[in-house]
Enzyme design. Structure first.
Site, short mmCIF file in Angstrom:
data_model
loop_
_atom_site.label_atom_id
_atom_site.label_comp_id
_atom_site.label_asym_id
_atom_site.label_seq_id
_atom_site.Cartn_x
_atom_site.Cartn_y
_atom_site.Cartn_z
N SER A 93 0.82 -1.20 0.00
CA SER A 93 0.00 0.00 0.00
C SER A 93 0.86 1.26 0.00
O SER A 93 1.75 1.40 -0.83
CB SER A 93 -0.95 -0.03 1.19
OG SER A 93 -1.92 0.96 1.09
N ASN A 149 6.07 -14.03 -1.62
CA ASN A 149 5.84 -14.57 -2.95
C ASN A 149 4.95 -13.66 -3.79
O ASN A 149 4.47 -12.63 -3.32
CB ASN A 149 5.25 -15.98 -2.84
CG ASN A 149 6.34 -17.00 -2.61
OD1 ASN A 149 7.00 -17.44 -3.54
ND2 ASN A 149 6.56 -17.35 -1.36
N HIS A 190 -13.94 -1.24 6.10
CA HIS A 190 -14.95 -0.22 5.82
C HIS A 190 -15.84 -0.03 7.04
O HIS A 190 -16.24 -1.00 7.69
CB HIS A 190 -15.83 -0.64 4.64
CG HIS A 190 -15.07 -0.82 3.37
ND1 HIS A 190 -14.52 0.23 2.68
CD2 HIS A 190 -14.76 -1.93 2.67
CE1 HIS A 190 -13.90 -0.22 1.60
NE2 HIS A 190 -14.04 -1.54 1.58
N ALA A 242 -3.14 -22.89 4.17
CA ALA A 242 -3.63 -22.31 2.92
C ALA A 242 -5.12 -22.03 2.98
O ALA A 242 -5.90 -22.84 3.48
CB ALA A 242 -3.31 -23.24 1.76
N THR A 280 -9.11 -14.19 11.81
CA THR A 280 -9.95 -13.16 12.43
C THR A 280 -9.67 -12.99 13.91
O THR A 280 -10.21 -12.08 14.54
CB THR A 280 -11.44 -13.51 12.25
OG1 THR A 280 -11.70 -14.77 12.89
CG2 THR A 280 -11.82 -13.59 10.78
N LYS A 281 -8.84 -13.88 14.48
CA LYS A 281 -8.46 -13.81 15.91
C LYS A 281 -6.96 -14.03 16.01
O LYS A 281 -6.35 -14.69 15.16
CB LYS A 281 -9.19 -14.87 16.72
CG LYS A 281 -10.69 -14.65 16.78
CD LYS A 281 -11.37 -15.69 17.65
CE LYS A 281 -12.86 -15.41 17.69
NZ LYS A 281 -13.59 -16.42 18.42
#
Length: 131
Positions: A16, A30, A57, A105, A110-111
């Site tokens: 970014s 990679n 968002h 994979a 989320t935790k």
């Protein structure tokens, strides 16, 4: 062959703005990886197509379209030393992935992930202890 401390970044890696990105030595990133922001330790392996997110968002007000509510404040994930993120992993904002952990994979993290464990799935869950 001598032990290298240089990091290697493959083709088509999107970093970014770089404002919230720090990376240690001897990392491998990679191809086709998206890093919105992250603090990455040493000796980290990041497989192809991984997404590491630092913002999301806003969506609290149902009277305003989500696209018009703006973004959350940056909250870069921390990826500790000796971590391996498998192909197509998604790491959500603010997550800490402990030293020596492996994320299988396709997992969506989320935790926070404890050190030296293996997680996988959607959402990522404990699979095995590495010790």
């Amino acid at each position: 062959m001598p032990y290298s401390k240089l990091s290697k970044i493959e083709h088509n890696v999107y970093l970014s703005t770089g404002k919230n990105i720090k990376m240690g030595h001897n990392c491998r990133i990679n191809e086709n990886v998206f890093i919105q922001g992250a603090y990455i330790g040493n000796n980290v392996l990041i497989a192809p197509n991984v997404s590491i997110l630092s913002v999301s968002h806003n969506h609290e007000n149902i009277e305003i379209p989500i696209v018009d509510q703006g973004d959350t404040l940056p909250n870069p994930p921390t990826i500790k030393d000796n971590v391996w993120l498998g192909r197509n992993v998604v790491v959500m904002p603010g997550i800490v992935i402990g030293e020596g952990a492996i994320v299988g994979a396709g997992a969506v993290v989320t935790k926070n992930v404890d050190p030296y464990i293996i997680v996988g799935g959607v959402p990522a869950k404990f699979i095995k202890n590495r010790k």
